[in-house]
Each structure stands twice: as structure tokens, then as C-alpha cells.
Design a protein around this motif. Structure first.
Motif, PDB file in Angstrom:
ATOM      1  N   CYS A  43      63.592  52.730  46.615  1.00 62.96           N
ATOM      2  CA  CYS A  43      62.899  53.668  45.731  1.00 62.96           C
ATOM      3  C   CYS A  43      61.651  53.037  45.124  1.00 62.96           C
ATOM      4  CB  CYS A  43      63.820  54.087  44.581  1.00 62.96           C
ATOM      5  SG  CYS A  43      65.282  54.998  45.097  1.00 62.96           S
ATOM      6  N   TYR A  44      60.684  53.900  44.798  1.00 58.66           N
ATOM      7  CA  TYR A  44      59.569  53.494  43.945  1.00 58.66           C
ATOM      8  C   TYR A  44      60.067  53.567  42.508  1.00 58.66           C
ATOM      9  CZ  TYR A  44      56.668  54.459  48.051  1.00 58.66           C
ATOM     10  OH  TYR A  44      56.129  54.466  49.302  1.00 58.66           O
ATOM     11  N   SER A  45      59.595  52.658  41.669  1.00 64.94           N
ATOM     12  CA  SER A  45      60.014  52.610  40.258  1.00 64.94           C
ATOM     13  C   SER A  45      58.816  52.931  39.375  1.00 64.94           C
ATOM     14  CB  SER A  45      60.535  51.213  39.907  1.00 64.94           C
ATOM     15  OG  SER A  45      61.573  50.838  40.777  1.00 64.94           O
ATOM     16  N   TRP A  46      59.040  53.801  38.393  1.00 67.78           N
ATOM     17  CA  TRP A  46      57.987  54.281  37.505  1.00 67.78           C
ATOM     18  C   TRP A  46      58.461  54.189  36.065  1.00 67.78           C
ATOM     19  CZ3 TRP A  46      53.635  55.946  40.142  1.00 67.78           C
ATOM     20  CH2 TRP A  46      53.810  56.228  41.501  1.00 67.78           C
ATOM     21  N   ILE A  47      57.519  54.061  35.131  1.00 66.24           N
ATOM     22  CA  ILE A  47      57.862  54.048  33.712  1.00 66.24           C
ATOM     23  C   ILE A  47      56.871  54.913  32.937  1.00 66.24           C
ATOM     24  CG2 ILE A  47      56.460  52.009  33.160  1.00 66.24           C
ATOM     25  CD1 ILE A  47      58.775  51.179  31.232  1.00 66.24           C
ATOM     26  N   GLU A  48      57.395  55.580  31.922  1.00 70.03           N
ATOM     27  CA  GLU A  48      56.556  56.320  30.978  1.00 70.03           C
ATOM     28  C   GLU A  48      57.062  55.987  29.582  1.00 70.03           C
ATOM     29  OE1 GLU A  48      55.373  60.606  31.498  1.00 70.03           O
ATOM     30  OE2 GLU A  48      56.676  60.793  29.751  1.00 70.03           O
ATOM     31  N   GLU A  49      56.171  55.496  28.740  1.00 64.56           N
ATOM     32  CA  GLU A  49      56.554  55.138  27.376  1.00 64.56           C
ATOM     33  C   GLU A  49      55.792  56.003  26.387  1.00 64.56           C
ATOM     34  OE1 GLU A  49      57.633  50.583  27.306  1.00 64.56           O
ATOM     35  OE2 GLU A  49      55.672  50.904  28.257  1.00 64.56           O
ATOM     36  N   ASP A  50      56.521  56.515  25.408  1.00 67.38           N
ATOM     37  CA  ASP A  50      55.933  57.321  24.353  1.00 67.38           C
ATOM     38  C   ASP A  50      56.311  56.677  23.020  1.00 67.38           C
ATOM     39  OD1 ASP A  50      55.188  59.178  22.451  1.00 67.38           O
ATOM     40  OD2 ASP A  50      55.883  60.898  23.612  1.00 67.38           O
ATOM     41  N   PRO A  51      55.460  55.748  22.527  1.00 62.19           N
ATOM     42  CA  PRO A  51      55.811  55.033  21.296  1.00 62.19           C
ATOM     43  C   PRO A  51      55.935  55.952  20.090  1.00 62.19           C
ATOM     44  CG  PRO A  51      53.716  54.233  22.204  1.00 62.19           C
ATOM     45  CD  PRO A  51      54.207  55.320  23.097  1.00 62.19           C
ATOM     46  N   LYS A  52      55.167  57.017  20.060  1.00 61.32           N
ATOM     47  CA  LYS A  52      55.234  57.953  18.926  1.00 61.32           C
ATOM     48  C   LYS A  52      56.626  58.589  18.837  1.00 61.32           C
ATOM     49  CE  LYS A  52      53.095  62.159  17.179  1.00 61.32           C
ATOM     50  NZ  LYS A  52      52.160  63.232  17.468  1.00 61.32           N
ATOM     51  N   GLU A  53      57.177  58.988  19.986  1.00 63.99           N
ATOM     52  CA  GLU A  53      58.516  59.595  20.023  1.00 63.99           C
ATOM     53  C   GLU A  53      59.621  58.551  20.188  1.00 63.99           C
ATOM     54  OE1 GLU A  53      59.261  62.854  19.601  1.00 63.99           O
ATOM     55  OE2 GLU A  53      57.138  63.243  19.238  1.00 63.99           O
ATOM     56  N   ARG A  54      59.222  57.280  20.369  1.00 69.18           N
ATOM     57  CA  ARG A  54      60.172  56.191  20.612  1.00 69.18           C
ATOM     58  C   ARG A  54      61.026  56.473  21.840  1.00 69.18           C
ATOM     59  NH1 ARG A  54      63.281  54.894  15.312  1.00 69.18           N
ATOM     60  NH2 ARG A  54      64.058  53.256  16.662  1.00 69.18           N
ATOM     61  N   ARG A  55      60.411  57.007  22.891  1.00 69.25           N
ATOM     62  CA  ARG A  55      61.122  57.378  24.109  1.00 69.25           C
ATOM     63  C   ARG A  55      60.544  56.614  25.295  1.00 69.25           C
ATOM     64  NH1 ARG A  55      59.736  60.377  28.103  1.00 69.25           N
ATOM     65  NH2 ARG A  55      58.027  61.371  27.036  1.00 69.25           N
ATOM     66  N   THR A  56      61.441  56.142  26.153  1.00 67.44           N
ATOM     67  CA  THR A  56      61.043  55.484  27.396  1.00 67.44           C
ATOM     68  C   THR A  56      61.752  56.170  28.556  1.00 67.44           C
ATOM     69  OG1 THR A  56      60.786  53.367  26.288  1.00 67.44           O
ATOM     70  CG2 THR A  56      61.006  53.310  28.679  1.00 67.44           C
ATOM     71  N   LEU A  57      61.000  56.511  29.582  1.00 66.19           N
ATOM     72  CA  LEU A  57      61.544  57.144  30.782  1.00 66.19           C
ATOM     73  C   LEU A  57      61.339  56.200  31.952  1.00 66.19           C
ATOM     74  CD1 LEU A  57      62.034  60.339  32.145  1.00 66.19           C
ATOM     75  CD2 LEU A  57      59.936  59.489  33.156  1.00 66.19           C
ATOM     76  N   LEU A  58      62.410  55.949  32.693  1.00 64.72           N
ATOM     77  CA  LEU A  58      62.328  55.239  33.965  1.00 64.72           C
ATOM     78  C   LEU A  58      62.688  56.237  35.051  1.00 64.72           C
ATOM     79  CD1 LEU A  58      64.108  51.953  32.898  1.00 64.72           C
ATOM     80  CD2 LEU A  58      61.704  52.195  33.516  1.00 64.72           C
ATOM     81  N   TYR A  59      61.859  56.303  36.080  1.00 66.76           N
ATOM     82  CA  TYR A  59      62.044  57.293  37.145  1.00 66.76           C
ATOM     83  C   TYR A  59      62.027  56.560  38.478  1.00 66.76           C
ATOM     84  CZ  TYR A  59      61.211  61.342  40.123  1.00 66.76           C
ATOM     85  OH  TYR A  59      61.311  62.299  41.093  1.00 66.76           O
ATOM     86  N   TYR A  60      62.976  56.887  39.338  1.00 60.46           N
ATOM     87  CA  TYR A  60      63.082  56.262  40.651  1.00 60.46           C
ATOM     88  C   TYR A  60      63.100  57.365  41.707  1.00 60.46           C
ATOM     89  CZ  TYR A  60      64.809  52.636  37.535  1.00 60.46           C
ATOM     90  OH  TYR A  60      64.938  51.741  36.499  1.00 60.46           O
ATOM     91  N   ASP A  61      62.116  57.353  42.613  1.00 64.45           N
ATOM     92  CA  ASP A  61      62.102  58.339  43.693  1.00 64.45           C
ATOM     93  C   ASP A  61      62.199  57.618  45.037  1.00 64.45           C
ATOM     94  OD1 ASP A  61      59.430  57.432  43.255  1.00 64.45           O
ATOM     95  OD2 ASP A  61      58.639  59.175  44.310  1.00 64.45           O
ATOM     96  N   ARG A  62      62.936  58.253  45.941  1.00 66.13           N
ATOM     97  CA  ARG A  62      63.167  57.662  47.260  1.00 66.13           C
ATOM     98  C   ARG A  62      61.854  57.511  48.017  1.00 66.13           C
ATOM     99  NH1 ARG A  62      68.362  60.371  50.044  1.00 66.13           N
ATOM    100  NH2 ARG A  62      67.106  59.662  51.803  1.00 66.13           N
ATOM    101  N   GLN A  63      61.710  56.387  48.701  1.00 64.59           N
ATOM    102  CA  GLN A  63      60.488  56.146  49.450  1.00 64.59           C
ATOM    103  C   GLN A  63      60.423  56.986  50.723  1.00 64.59           C
ATOM    104  OE1 GLN A  63      59.533  52.018  50.066  1.00 64.59           O
ATOM    105  NE2 GLN A  63      59.731  51.529  47.903  1.00 64.59           N
ATOM    106  N   ASP A  64      61.573  57.348  51.289  1.00 66.35           N
ATOM    107  CA  ASP A  64      61.554  58.079  52.556  1.00 66.35           C
ATOM    108  C   ASP A  64      61.186  59.554  52.401  1.00 66.35           C
ATOM    109  OD1 ASP A  64      63.948  58.760  51.321  1.00 66.35           O
ATOM    110  OD2 ASP A  64      65.181  58.488  53.109  1.00 66.35           O
TER     111      ASP A  64
END
Length: 178
Positions: free
Chosen positions: A119-140
Motif C-alpha cells: 500500500c501507499y501510506s498517506w497522512i493528514e494532520e489537523d492541529p486545530k482539531e487535534r486530529r491525525t488521519l493515516l490512509y493506506y491505499d492498495r498499490q495495485d
């Protein structure tokens, strides 16, 4: 090679309608109630402004098989419970917004193997909301494989996708049936 990959890699695709089979784990934070792990079937259609989740639901300390339907057109939420010849539906005002992930703010951070899939690994951070998202999508096929969300204060959820179909959803999926 890595520089070439980064320059050609596009953000994860987002779909306007999909369904999937998910295993969901909840991590309660300080002062939050523990929720059990769950297996659910989730349907989502941003065009129709509808969502549905089937699985085992708890109501008044009892476990039922059921479905939740979020109708963002009528601003109503339906909870339907089934058990041995018994079926009931409770309706309440919708108390949530309809998420529409665009992945515009995610950053590529590397590769991972999730449930045997590269999988590809992605991150999105929102310090204002104190939220972190990690997203993994299949490469194929670029379908989602895992989403991890940390809501801060120790509260988190992990969604593992065991099947995913990006396609329009039949309107009958969101009908209650009586």
C-alpha cells in the motif's frame, strides 16, 4: 527511483459512491466509554446524500443485528433492529454531517504492507482539531485498505477494508422497508 515515484504519484482517489466490508476497532480515550470491535457493511452515496451501516448494534444494553441509515436529504437518522421475528425502527433528527473525503491535504509518507497488500501510506494532520488521519491505499488498484484516525485525547478508530466497490448505490439500500 523514489524521486520518480513521488513526482508521478497522485493523491488517493475519492469516490462519490461506494460500499465495503470493514472491521472496525475503537480505542477509547480518557473518560470515553469502551466500544467493542465490530464488523460492518458500509454503503455511502454522496450524490444521493445517503449512508448506511449494517452490523451488530447495541441498544439499551442489548445486542441486535441492525442497520443505521443516514438520510441527509430529510435530516433524519433511522436505526432498525432485528431479532428472532422482531423488527423495530427508531427515527431521530440527524446529528452528524456527511463526510466527503477528498484527500486534498494528505501527504505521501511511504509504503506499508496491510493484510498482505502493498500500500501507499498517506497522512493528514489537523492541529486545530487535534486530529491525525493515516490512509493506506492498495498499490495495485488504489482501493482503500486501512484508515486510522486519532481524534486526540487517546480516542482513535481503525477501519480495515476487506472488500471495497466504488460504484453508485441502489436507492433501495436506503429505504426502511415498511
Amino acid at each position: 527511483m523514489a524521486r520518480s515515484l513521488l513526482s508521478n504519484l497522485v493523491h488517493p482517489p475519492h469516490t462519490r459512491a461506494s460500499n465495503g466490508s470493514l472491521f472496525i476497532r475503537h480505542t477509547p480515550g480518557h473518560g470515553h466509554e469502551h466500544r467493542p470491535e465490530e464488523f460492518a457493511r458500509v454503503m455511502y452515496d454522496h450524490v444521493k446524500k445517503m449512508g448506511r451501516r449494517d452490523g451488530f448494534l447495541e441498544f439499551k444494553d442489548e445486542v441486535y443485528f441492525g442497520k443505521r441509515v443516514w438520510n441527509h436529504v430529510e435530516d433524519k437518522e433511522y436505526h432498525v433492529f432485528y431479532r428472532q421475528g422482531f423488527e423495530t425502527c427508531y427515527v431521530r433528527a440527524l446529528n452528524t454531517t456527511m463526510p466527503f473525503p477528498t484527500f486534498n491535504n494528505v501527504k505521501y509518507i511511504g509504503e506499508s504492507v496491510v493484510d498482505g497488500h502493498l500500500c501507499y501510506s498517506w497522512i493528514e494532520e489537523d492541529p486545530k482539531e487535534r486530529r491525525t488521519l493515516l490512509y493506506y491505499d492498495r498499490q495495485d488498484d488504489r482501493s482503500p485498505k486501512r484508515i486510522e484516525v486519532d481524534f486526540g485525547r487517546g480516542v482513535a478508530e481503525t477501519w480495515d477494508f476487506h472488500e471495497f466497490d466504488a460504484c453508485p448505490q441502489d436507492k433501495e439500500l436506503y429505504e426502511i422497508g415498511w
